[in-house]
Design a protein around this motif. Sequence first.
Motif, mmCIF file in Angstrom:
data_model
loop_
_atom_site.group_PDB
_atom_site.id
_atom_site.type_symbol
_atom_site.label_atom_id
_atom_site.label_comp_id
_atom_site.label_asym_id
_atom_site.label_seq_id
_atom_site.Cartn_x
_atom_site.Cartn_y
_atom_site.Cartn_z
ATOM 1 N N ARG A 466 -67.120 -33.050 -27.774
ATOM 2 C CA ARG A 466 -66.463 -31.758 -27.996
ATOM 3 C C ARG A 466 -65.973 -31.677 -29.428
ATOM 4 N N GLN A 467 -65.782 -30.442 -29.893
ATOM 5 C CA GLN A 467 -65.246 -30.261 -31.240
ATOM 6 C C GLN A 467 -63.902 -30.979 -31.353
ATOM 7 N N VAL A 468 -63.729 -31.700 -32.460
ATOM 8 C CA VAL A 468 -62.551 -32.560 -32.591
ATOM 9 C C VAL A 468 -61.402 -31.900 -33.336
ATOM 10 N N GLY A 469 -61.640 -30.740 -33.946
ATOM 11 C CA GLY A 469 -60.550 -30.042 -34.616
ATOM 12 C C GLY A 469 -59.904 -30.890 -35.705
ATOM 13 N N SER A 470 -58.599 -30.751 -35.813
ATOM 14 C CA SER A 470 -57.874 -31.391 -36.918
ATOM 15 C C SER A 470 -57.832 -32.910 -36.827
ATOM 16 N N THR A 471 -58.262 -33.490 -35.691
ATOM 17 C CA THR A 471 -58.293 -34.955 -35.638
ATOM 18 C C THR A 471 -59.353 -35.518 -36.581
ATOM 19 N N PHE A 472 -60.213 -34.647 -37.131
ATOM 20 C CA PHE A 472 -61.209 -35.111 -38.101
ATOM 21 C C PHE A 472 -60.626 -35.205 -39.509
ATOM 22 N N LYS A 473 -59.515 -34.526 -39.765
ATOM 23 C CA LYS A 473 -58.970 -34.462 -41.117
ATOM 24 C C LYS A 473 -58.650 -35.826 -41.730
ATOM 25 N N PRO A 474 -58.188 -36.823 -40.938
ATOM 26 C CA PRO A 474 -57.928 -38.127 -41.561
ATOM 27 C C PRO A 474 -59.143 -38.746 -42.243
ATOM 28 N N PHE A 475 -60.360 -38.416 -41.794
ATOM 29 C CA PHE A 475 -61.548 -38.931 -42.480
ATOM 30 C C PHE A 475 -61.669 -38.322 -43.872
ATOM 31 N N VAL A 476 -61.295 -37.051 -44.001
ATOM 32 C CA VAL A 476 -61.322 -36.394 -45.310
ATOM 33 C C VAL A 476 -60.252 -37.003 -46.210
ATOM 34 N N TYR A 477 -59.057 -37.168 -45.687
ATOM 35 C CA TYR A 477 -57.956 -37.745 -46.475
ATOM 36 C C TYR A 477 -58.293 -39.181 -46.891
ATOM 37 N N ALA A 478 -58.861 -39.964 -45.965
ATOM 38 C CA ALA A 478 -59.185 -41.360 -46.294
ATOM 39 C C ALA A 478 -60.240 -41.428 -47.386
ATOM 40 N N THR A 479 -61.216 -40.530 -47.352
ATOM 41 C CA THR A 479 -62.241 -40.502 -48.397
ATOM 42 C C THR A 479 -61.618 -40.169 -49.748
#
Length: 779
Positions: A466-479
Amino acid sequence: MAKTKKSNKKTENFSVYVRWFWILFSVGILSIVLIFLLASWGVFGELPDYTVLENPKTNLATEIISSDGKTLGKFYLNDNRTPVSYNELPQHLVDALIATEDARYRSHSGIDARGTLRAIFKLGSGGGASTISQQLAKQLFTVQVSDSKLQRAFQKVKEWIIAAKLERQYTKNEIIAQYFNIYDFLNNADGIRSAASIYFDKEPRDLNIKESAMLVGMFKNSALYNPRRNPEGVKNRRNVVLAQMYKYGYISEQQKDSLQATPLDLKYTPQSHRDGIATYFRAYLDGFMKDWIKNNPKPDGTRWSLYNDGLKIYTTIDSRMQKYAEEAVQKHMPRLQKEFDHQNTPDRNPTAPFLELDQSEIKDLMHRSMRQSERWRHMKYDLKKDDKEIEESFYKATQTRIFAWKDGLATEIDTIMKPIDSMRYYKSFLRAGMMSMDPQTGHVKAWVGGINYRNFQYDMVKQGRRQVGSTFKPFVYATAIDQLHLSPCDEFPDTPFCIEKNKFGNPEQWCPKNSGGDDDYGGKRTLKNALANSVNTITARLIDKVGPQPVVDLAHKMGVESDIPAVPSIALGTADLSIYEMVGAFATFANKGVYTKPVMVTSIEDKNGTILYQFKPETRDVLSAETAYVTVKLLEGVTEGGSGTRLRHTFGVNQPVYKEIITGYPYQFDNPIAGKTGTTQNQSDGWFMGMVPNLVTGVWVGGEDRAVHFRTITYGQGASMALPIWALYMKSCYADEDLNVSKGEFEAPENLTINVDCTKPTEDKTNEKEPLPDDLDFN
């Protein structure tokens, strides 16, 4: 003289009688010997040889064992049998068997001569003469014959011969253990271990005297003495066993009298593939084992049988944590569902349970679901029905049982309903999925794939995406942290932001808005504050600087296997991922940047304890320990002052509504917790990823279809839908001190160069590192 002749005649007659007696006696003895010889030669039916006696053929269920040594379930077709050794049987269980079935068991060699003679002279009215060894022989090696007395006599001879062989082949204790293991106690209770578990929810060694007496009483005739159908008869039979134990001195008269007055105290715990603990995990394991069996034949080249070979599968699941996880789902979901149903009555929502769909769209959706259903598959391929006939069957009312929440508990209700209405009814239920894992070892501790396996078998842990929404944002921040060495304390403007058309292959200009709309802007925010409050525009700024492809690459290195398009919108969680992938990926942050592949099975053994499979950990370095730690500190901000704050604090007086659905609130955790909520468009999916140093847990809640969702963010956000399940689970884990779930700080790496304490000014480190690019340095 006459008297002498008369005396001689009597003497001759007596001699004749004596002679005939000895002739008949000898013939009888020889006949018996001949019968036994013929039987031993197989004239009356084949007898087992010594190799068969050494390895009697019995079907053994495969046992699934938790990391704390509990049986999670079994794989079997007809025989739910897991053998135990004599040392695992309580003494009073053995005493009850001997006292009731074979009082002279320890003194005979398989055949009880006294008992046999008694049975012959009393024509069976004084009780049977079968010893425990004979009864085992009958169970193992002879088949039921007709009521013919002659055939029964020949079978009896075979039982005597086999019993004698068993006595030479095995010790008395081994014969008793085999007898307990072979017997069918009904209700899928094959053998004493299954019987103890199903009738009393215990291991055999934990049975008390009256429980042992009840089970031994069933040996007389388990079909007649069935505890579920004939409890009164079973109690009477149990009391007979207790009387026998007193008769032979195994218990005192006082014990007998007091125990006979007690009820059966059954704790019926059925064992099936759809009941019990960790049902979704067991379904996953079924597929895992079938793949393993396909690629790992026996030494002789044949295939292992998952259902008959008595394998032992040692798993990482902790039965206590699994129980707490299932309880958390069961506590929260009925209350959430109640509110959802309240908002989706026909008056409030004529298209219930769907939103934003018109009647033609709902019709198309239901028609697709119809063709994907098990009913359609069965009628189409098994019954060879045509499509028109199958479709018509969905509109014919039929007797059925449907799932329902009643008084906060899962139940089933008998009703009459059209299959098409049943499908729509089931679509109205919110589903849930949850997985918990130790980030250092990769051991999966709990796996809940849905709200009720019997009625909702699709596993939302590994199958569902399912779409993960804002739980994906930490991957952007970590990058961004990894590439640009950003600090959680660095500030960015909270203003509208767009990524231009054609940049990163973006077909259109992308201008994401914050959740509050056009009014949700102003000033500057630190990265920690921006992630805590899930600010979309700042996440967009970050992916604009690092590019989508490095974010995708990082997610894949962290264990995400699903396809993620390298477009800017992934920053807000448009990708469809599984809970399994998300937990494995987030665990990389908690494990200092090292990805450890989730592990579910540690080893597999055969019935003799030979190791057939041993897992090898799969790990890889993905991020620096510093980047991982900085990301964790960012995620701590979510529970300190962002969307996860309710884990620590009570709600304000203007937010009483949540108390109606959030079970166990207030939670009032005071230990470090790193986490991230997630809510997708239209509130279709609610997520919460929560981490402490030695446990990472992911929770998802949503409908089967994206059109099934709450109308507003009040109830439809991850903080209301998913976070409470995590909180309830963790409170139970912390209450169980034996689990040693951490309450401590995440360990900081040595020589940390990035400032993570935003209460202190960021030091000027221009001589120690490259400065931020001009267009990123907003301070």
